[in-house]
Design a protein around this motif. Structure first.
Motif, PDB file in Angstrom:
ATOM      1  N   UNK A 248       0.843  -1.206   0.000  1.00 21.30           N
ATOM      2  CA  UNK A 248       0.000   0.000   0.000  1.00 21.30           C
ATOM      3  C   UNK A 248       0.876   1.253   0.000  1.00 21.30           C
ATOM      4  N   UNK A 249       1.990   1.192   0.722  1.00 19.78           N
ATOM      5  CA  UNK A 249       2.861   2.358   0.857  1.00 19.78           C
ATOM      6  C   UNK A 249       3.488   2.787  -0.458  1.00 19.78           C
ATOM      7  N   UNK A 250       3.633   1.860  -1.410  1.00 22.74           N
ATOM      8  CA  UNK A 250       4.273   2.214  -2.685  1.00 22.74           C
ATOM      9  C   UNK A 250       3.288   2.213  -3.855  1.00 22.74           C
ATOM     10  N   UNK A 251       2.016   1.934  -3.583  1.00 19.45           N
ATOM     11  CA  UNK A 251       1.018   1.848  -4.652  1.00 19.45           C
ATOM     12  C   UNK A 251       0.642   3.233  -5.169  1.00 19.45           C
ATOM     13  N   UNK A 252       0.270   3.270  -6.445  1.00 19.94           N
ATOM     14  CA  UNK A 252      -0.245   4.508  -7.039  1.00 19.94           C
ATOM     15  C   UNK A 252      -1.741   4.653  -6.807  1.00 19.94           C
ATOM     16  N   UNK A 253      -2.388   3.527  -6.509  1.00 22.44           N
ATOM     17  CA  UNK A 253      -3.844   3.528  -6.388  1.00 22.44           C
ATOM     18  C   UNK A 253      -4.259   2.368  -5.487  1.00 22.44           C
ATOM     19  N   UNK A 254      -5.362   2.549  -4.782  1.00 17.50           N
ATOM     20  CA  UNK A 254      -5.937   1.501  -3.941  1.00 17.50           C
ATOM     21  C   UNK A 254      -7.329   1.193  -4.458  1.00 17.50           C
ATOM     22  N   UNK A 255      -7.605  -0.096  -4.670  1.00 15.63           N
ATOM     23  CA  UNK A 255      -8.914  -0.500  -5.157  1.00 15.63           C
ATOM     24  C   UNK A 255      -9.613  -1.372  -4.122  1.00 15.63           C
ATOM     25  N   UNK A 256     -10.752  -1.943  -4.480  1.00 19.27           N
ATOM     26  CA  UNK A 256     -11.471  -2.826  -3.566  1.00 19.27           C
ATOM     27  C   UNK A 256     -10.717  -4.149  -3.421  1.00 19.27           C
ATOM     28  N   UNK A 257     -11.170  -4.989  -2.515  1.00 22.98           N
ATOM     29  CA  UNK A 257     -10.493  -6.253  -2.252  1.00 22.98           C
ATOM     30  C   UNK A 257     -10.697  -7.241  -3.395  1.00 22.98           C
ATOM     31  N   UNK A 258      -9.948  -8.330  -3.349  1.00 25.32           N
ATOM     32  CA  UNK A 258     -10.109  -9.379  -4.362  1.00 25.32           C
ATOM     33  C   UNK A 258     -11.494  -9.988  -4.324  1.00 25.32           C
ATOM     34  N   UNK A 259     -12.086 -10.082  -3.147  1.00 27.03           N
ATOM     35  CA  UNK A 259     -13.431 -10.644  -3.038  1.00 27.03           C
ATOM     36  C   UNK A 259     -14.496  -9.683  -3.555  1.00 27.03           C
ATOM     37  N   UNK A 260     -14.142  -8.415  -3.693  1.00 27.11           N
ATOM     38  CA  UNK A 260     -15.086  -7.388  -4.168  1.00 27.11           C
ATOM     39  C   UNK A 260     -14.777  -6.945  -5.603  1.00 27.11           C
ATOM     40  N   UNK A 261     -14.020  -7.771  -6.343  1.00 25.90           N
ATOM     41  CA  UNK A 261     -13.716  -7.493  -7.753  1.00 25.90           C
ATOM     42  C   UNK A 261     -12.944  -6.200  -7.950  1.00 25.90           C
ATOM     43  N   UNK A 262     -11.929  -5.997  -7.116  1.00 26.23           N
ATOM     44  CA  UNK A 262     -11.147  -4.766  -7.187  1.00 26.23           C
ATOM     45  C   UNK A 262     -10.464  -4.547  -8.526  1.00 26.23           C
ATOM     46  N   UNK A 263     -10.004  -5.616  -9.167  1.00 24.89           N
ATOM     47  CA  UNK A 263      -9.386  -5.466 -10.495  1.00 24.89           C
ATOM     48  C   UNK A 263     -10.420  -5.008 -11.507  1.00 24.89           C
ATOM     49  N   UNK A 264     -11.590  -5.615 -11.473  1.00 23.49           N
ATOM     50  CA  UNK A 264     -12.642  -5.265 -12.425  1.00 23.49           C
ATOM     51  C   UNK A 264     -13.037  -3.796 -12.301  1.00 23.49           C
ATOM     52  N   UNK A 265     -13.111  -3.290 -11.086  1.00 20.11           N
ATOM     53  CA  UNK A 265     -13.495  -1.895 -10.865  1.00 20.11           C
ATOM     54  C   UNK A 265     -12.550  -0.958 -11.622  1.00 20.11           C
ATOM     55  N   UNK A 266     -11.270  -1.230 -11.556  1.00 20.89           N
ATOM     56  CA  UNK A 266     -10.277  -0.369 -12.218  1.00 20.89           C
ATOM     57  C   UNK A 266     -10.334  -0.556 -13.735  1.00 20.89           C
ATOM     58  N   UNK A 267     -10.394  -1.801 -14.189  1.00 23.58           N
ATOM     59  CA  UNK A 267     -10.390  -2.047 -15.635  1.00 23.58           C
ATOM     60  C   UNK A 267     -11.658  -1.510 -16.293  1.00 23.58           C
ATOM     61  N   UNK A 268     -12.787  -1.591 -15.610  1.00 23.85           N
ATOM     62  CA  UNK A 268     -14.030  -1.058 -16.178  1.00 23.85           C
ATOM     63  C   UNK A 268     -13.918   0.454 -16.363  1.00 23.85           C
ATOM     64  N   UNK A 269     -13.225   1.122 -15.459  1.00 27.43           N
ATOM     65  CA  UNK A 269     -13.024   2.569 -15.580  1.00 27.43           C
ATOM     66  C   UNK A 269     -12.077   2.889 -16.745  1.00 27.43           C
ATOM     67  N   UNK A 270     -11.025   2.100 -16.880  1.00 22.33           N
ATOM     68  CA  UNK A 270     -10.011   2.392 -17.884  1.00 22.33           C
ATOM     69  C   UNK A 270     -10.430   2.007 -19.298  1.00 22.33           C
TER      70      UNK A 270
END
Length: 272
Positions: A248-270
């Motif tokens: 988290x300390x070196x991340x550019x962005x924080x998304x939802x958890x893996x159980x909450x489809x955090x990857x999908x949230x970002x990709x749907x936006x992009x």
């Protein structure tokens, strides 16, 4: 009349860790995440799996995804061609170096429990005395002596301590043998030793070069300290809500958890 130029891709390469990132409980990928990745691929982006798991422990996941690209496995030690079922690149760990590292760590903190991932696409995970496997769905072979761990070439050693937690074990191991091997925390109860210079960034860089994609066109998703090098290499690093504080300390962005489809949230936006 000339047609308008196609919009540039936000990122040409999407690098995803598996455990705690793309995968949900039971090694499953949600329909939403699957669809988001499919949309990104349809737009022209490539998806690459970058995992600490060696090839034998990840093929069932790749098969379930219908994955036919390259995968970085074994914490960066392996580049695997899923379509051909072959290794394009693999780095083994010298067993004598592993024994020296274990000895130095034990001289500092007492007995540790060890396991190894063997080298190869059909290799086994061997578990030494005392080591507890926290992913019972993954196949393992228990051995009776530590010396039996070196029966065949390996690509990494996994450590546990009867009393120290993962953070403390990682800290101590780095302080004692960090000049000899790469020490990383890959997940809960998963502290690992690898050959020097091998990490997710080195593996991803090798695979991305094959794909012809530079780091500035790459977005990476992860959840554990072993993803820190990958975030440093990629243009944009996205940590899951369940991520370790070091990432988290070196991340550019924080998304939802893996159980909450955090990857999908970002990709749907992009890639909407």
């Amino acid at each position: 009349m000339t047609s308008a130029p196609l919009p540039a891709l936000p990122y040409a390469l999407i690098a995803t860790d598996l455990d705690g990132t793309l995968l949900r409980a039971g090694d499953t990928v949600s329909a939403r995440s699957y669809a988001a990745l499919a949309t990104a691929r349809a737009a022209g982006a490539q998806h690459i799996v970058v995992t600490g798991r060696p090839v034998p422990q990840v093929r069932h996941v790749l098969d379930g995804l219908g994955y036919t690209g390259l995968a970085v496995c074994g914490q960066g030690a392996q580049v695997y061609d899923a379509a051909a079922g072959t290794l394009l690149h693999s780095v083994s760990m010298d067993w004598e170096l592993a024994e020296v590292a274990l000895g130095k760590i034990e001289a500092e903190i007492g007995e540790v429990y060890a396991a190894v991932n063997q080298e190869g696409v059909d290799a086994e995970m061997l578990i030494g005395p005392g080591y507890r496997m926290w992913h019972p769905h993954l196949p393992t072979v228990r051995v009776h002596r530590r010396a039996d761990l070196w029966a065949a070439p390996i690509n990494k050693v996994l450590l546990q301590h009867p009393e120290l937690d993962d953070d403390e074990l990682t800290r101590v191991a780095r302080g004692v043998v960090g000049h000899l091997v790469n020490v990383t925390m890959a997940g809960e109860h998963t502290v690992e030793l690898q050959p020097p210079g091998i990490d997710k960034a080195s593996g991803l860089a090798r695979a991305a070069a094959v794909l012809g994609v530079p780091p500035e066109s790459t977005i990476a998703f992860g959840d554990m300290p072993n993803d820190v090098p990958m975030f440093a290499w990629a243009a944009h690093g996205v940590a899951m809500a369940n991520a370790h504080r070091e990432l988290v300390a070196v991340a550019d962005e924080l998304t939802l958890s893996n159980e909450e489809d955090g990857i999908a949230v970002v990709l749907e936006r992009l890639f909407a």
